[in-house]
Scaffold this motif. Structure first.
Motif, PDB file in Angstrom:
ATOM      1  N   ASP A 145       0.831  -1.205   0.000  1.00 46.77           N
ATOM      2  CA  ASP A 145       0.000   0.000   0.000  1.00 46.77           C
ATOM      3  C   ASP A 145       0.867   1.258   0.000  1.00 46.77           C
ATOM      4  OD1 ASP A 145      -2.342  -1.417  -0.058  1.00 46.77           O
ATOM      5  OD2 ASP A 145      -2.729  -1.266   2.096  1.00 46.77           O
ATOM      6  N   GLY A 184      -5.221   1.915 -10.906  1.00 51.27           N
ATOM      7  CA  GLY A 184      -4.951   1.485  -9.542  1.00 51.27           C
ATOM      8  C   GLY A 184      -4.656   0.003  -9.406  1.00 51.27           C
ATOM      9  N   ARG A 222       8.601   3.503  -4.507  1.00 54.71           N
ATOM     10  CA  ARG A 222       7.489   4.465  -4.538  1.00 54.71           C
ATOM     11  C   ARG A 222       7.838   5.683  -5.378  1.00 54.71           C
ATOM     12  NH1 ARG A 222       3.724   6.525   0.404  1.00 54.71           N
ATOM     13  NH2 ARG A 222       3.495   8.695  -0.176  1.00 54.71           N
ATOM     14  N   CYS A 236       2.205   1.664  -3.557  1.00 54.90           N
ATOM     15  CA  CYS A 236       1.126   2.007  -4.490  1.00 54.90           C
ATOM     16  C   CYS A 236       0.646   3.440  -4.321  1.00 54.90           C
ATOM     17  CB  CYS A 236      -0.049   1.048  -4.321  1.00 54.90           C
ATOM     18  SG  CYS A 236       0.228  -0.592  -5.028  1.00 54.90           S
ATOM     19  N   MET A 282      -1.397  -0.748 -10.864  1.00 52.28           N
ATOM     20  CA  MET A 282      -0.328  -0.225 -10.019  1.00 52.28           C
ATOM     21  C   MET A 282       0.213  -1.295  -9.075  1.00 52.28           C
ATOM     22  SD  MET A 282       1.599   2.280  -8.914  1.00 52.28           S
ATOM     23  CE  MET A 282       0.991   3.941  -9.205  1.00 52.28           C
ATOM     24  N   LYS A 283      -0.657  -2.169  -8.570  1.00 53.42           N
ATOM     25  CA  LYS A 283      -0.191  -3.212  -7.660  1.00 53.42           C
ATOM     26  C   LYS A 283       0.772  -4.165  -8.351  1.00 53.42           C
ATOM     27  CE  LYS A 283      -3.401  -3.305  -3.848  1.00 53.42           C
ATOM     28  NZ  LYS A 283      -4.053  -4.171  -2.852  1.00 53.42           N
ATOM     29  N   ALA A 298       3.983  -2.220  -8.788  1.00 56.97           N
ATOM     30  CA  ALA A 298       4.656  -2.092  -7.490  1.00 56.97           C
ATOM     31  C   ALA A 298       5.331  -3.402  -7.109  1.00 56.97           C
ATOM     32  CB  ALA A 298       3.652  -1.681  -6.423  1.00 56.97           C
TER      33      ALA A 298
END
Length: 223
Positions: A84, A132, A172, A87, A135-136, A139
């Protein structure tokens, strides 16, 4: 472009910059070198607006997105999971995700769940539209490149040592896809495979890069 115009900065009797002026054009890759105490980190702090010069000004294009990896940790909720945290490189995605979590926590307290479910649905659509869920995956790939195990993604940030937290900060920062990327000694906490991953990642970075490093190989291959 970045314009560093007539900048002066002193600490006591030590002059770090005396009416220094330079320009960095869009897409350039610049290595910032010099002995400890010469003012490399101060230069970054002035560029980021964290420190004011004694004289002169810094000029950026309007609405430029700036990404900065510092040598010291200065963030974070220790209870936030690693995945988290990374992300949240896209600030808007992090805000939407927080709203979704907050609404979901209210569901069991509400008799008429329809308005909440509708609002959650709209937010999930917005999250998906901004990439979104993709994005995981991005990441996770960045974290793997920097040496994290797949099982680490659910661990809290506070459970990692400072060096691994710095790696998370690097992932990040890179995932934020800034227009201008400032990296201050990024290889300090990395082993050889992670440095090689970073080198490849930076070679494909499309924006403007300023890199402070004592790693001559990294400087010669990137800047």
């Amino acid at each position: 472009m970045i314009d560093f115009i007539g900048i002066s900065k002193s600490y006591g009797k030590q002059d770090l910059f005396n009416e220094a002026t330079f320009r960095i054009n869009q897409g350039e890759r610049v290595g910032i070198v010099g002995p400890n105490g010469a003012g490399k980190t101060t230069l970054f702090q002035i560029l980021c607006g964290e420190l004011s010069p004694d004289k002169g000004e810094v000029s950026f294009p309007k609405k430029v997105r700036l990404g900065h990896l510092r040598q010291q940790l200065d963030f974070y909720n220790p209870e936030e999971s690693l995945i988290d945290f990374v992300c949240a490189a896209d600030g808007e995605l992090g805000r939407i995700a927080s709203q979704i979590h907050a609404l979901e926590s209210r569901l069991h307290e509400t008799e008429n769940k329809t308005p909440l479910l509708n609002e959650i649905g709209h937010l999930q659509s917005a999250y998906e539209a901004r990439g979104g869920y993709e994005m995981k995956h991005r990441a996770a790939a960045a974290l793997a490149g920097l040496g994290f195990r797949e099982s680490d993604s659910g661990r809290t940030m506070g459970s990692f040592s400072g060096g691994w937290q710095m790696r998370a900060c690097m992932a990040r920062t890179l995932l934020g896809e800034p227009d201008i990327l400032l990296l201050d000694e990024p290889s300090n906490y990395l082993d050889t495979p992670a440095v090689e991953w970073l080198r490849k990642r930076l070679k494909s970075f499309p924006g403007t890069l300023l890199l402070v490093s004592h790693d001559r190989f990294l400087l010669n291959s990137i800047t």
